[in-house]
Design a protein around this motif. Structure first.
Motif, PDB file in Angstrom:
ATOM      1  N   LEU A  42       0.824  -1.202   0.000  1.00 14.47           N
ATOM      2  CA  LEU A  42       0.000   0.000   0.000  1.00 14.47           C
ATOM      3  C   LEU A  42       0.860   1.255   0.000  1.00 14.47           C
ATOM      4  CD1 LEU A  42      -2.821  -1.015   2.501  1.00 14.47           C
ATOM      5  CD2 LEU A  42      -2.994  -0.805   0.020  1.00 14.47           C
ATOM      6  N   ASP A  43       2.022   1.187   0.663  1.00 15.97           N
ATOM      7  CA  ASP A  43       2.936   2.325   0.683  1.00 15.97           C
ATOM      8  C   ASP A  43       3.647   2.503  -0.647  1.00 15.97           C
ATOM      9  OD1 ASP A  43       2.261   2.836   3.297  1.00 15.97           O
ATOM     10  OD2 ASP A  43       3.988   1.745   4.125  1.00 15.97           O
ATOM     11  N   ASP A  44       3.852   1.422  -1.391  1.00 12.77           N
ATOM     12  CA  ASP A  44       4.554   1.468  -2.671  1.00 12.77           C
ATOM     13  C   ASP A  44       3.752   0.688  -3.713  1.00 12.77           C
ATOM     14  OD1 ASP A  44       6.385   1.748  -4.711  1.00 12.77           O
ATOM     15  OD2 ASP A  44       7.676   0.134  -3.985  1.00 12.77           O
ATOM     16  N   ALA A  49       3.096  -3.561  -9.790  1.00 16.59           N
ATOM     17  CA  ALA A  49       2.996  -3.357 -11.235  1.00 16.59           C
ATOM     18  C   ALA A  49       3.758  -4.437 -12.004  1.00 16.59           C
ATOM     19  CB  ALA A  49       3.545  -1.984 -11.602  1.00 16.59           C
ATOM     20  N   LEU A  50       3.320  -4.675 -13.225  1.00 17.70           N
ATOM     21  CA  LEU A  50       4.037  -5.587 -14.111  1.00 17.70           C
ATOM     22  C   LEU A  50       5.336  -4.929 -14.568  1.00 17.70           C
ATOM     23  CD1 LEU A  50       1.037  -6.868 -16.229  1.00 17.70           C
ATOM     24  CD2 LEU A  50       2.235  -8.070 -14.414  1.00 17.70           C
ATOM     25  N   ALA A  51       6.285  -5.761 -14.913  1.00 19.28           N
ATOM     26  CA  ALA A  51       7.632  -5.261 -15.219  1.00 19.28           C
ATOM     27  C   ALA A  51       7.679  -4.356 -16.449  1.00 19.28           C
ATOM     28  CB  ALA A  51       8.580  -6.437 -15.405  1.00 19.28           C
ATOM     29  N   ASP A  52       6.980  -4.747 -17.519  1.00 22.01           N
ATOM     30  CA  ASP A  52       7.046  -3.973 -18.753  1.00 22.01           C
ATOM     31  C   ASP A  52       5.831  -4.283 -19.634  1.00 22.01           C
ATOM     32  OD1 ASP A  52       7.564  -6.529 -19.737  1.00 22.01           O
ATOM     33  OD2 ASP A  52       9.698  -6.176 -19.962  1.00 22.01           O
ATOM     34  N   TRP A  53       5.780  -3.617 -20.787  1.00 22.40           N
ATOM     35  CA  TRP A  53       4.650  -3.774 -21.705  1.00 22.40           C
ATOM     36  C   TRP A  53       4.568  -5.201 -22.245  1.00 22.40           C
ATOM     37  CZ3 TRP A  53       0.450  -1.111 -22.661  1.00 22.40           C
ATOM     38  CH2 TRP A  53      -0.305  -1.438 -23.762  1.00 22.40           C
TER      39      TRP A  53
END
Length: 73
Positions: A42-44, A49-53
């Motif tokens: 929650l802090d970060d 997130a996924l690493a890349d597209w």
């Protein structure tokens, strides 16, 4: 939270003793560590997130492959 889990664990343990279920799914080990990990996320939020597209595209393709009728949305 701890008191709520304690009641659930006891009820499920009785189910194990009575032979209704094989194992107690409510028995949570090291829940404090899990709780701390969630707080850190929650802090970060970027840590989730996924690493890349390319990774996102692979995930989307895998979801389409496993969907009913390969529904792409």
């Amino acid at each position: 939270m701890k008191n709520s889990l304690a009641v659930l664990v006891r009820v499920m343990e009785q189910g194990v003793r009575d032979g209704i279920i094989d194992r107690n799914p409510a028995r949570i080990t090291s829940w404090q560590d899990e709780y701390r990990r969630v707080e850190d996320e929650l802090d970060d939020p970027r840590s989730l997130a996924l690493a890349d597209w390319h990774t996102l595209a692979r995930l989307a393709d895998a979801l389409v492959e496993r969907s009913h009728g390969r529904f792409a949305g």
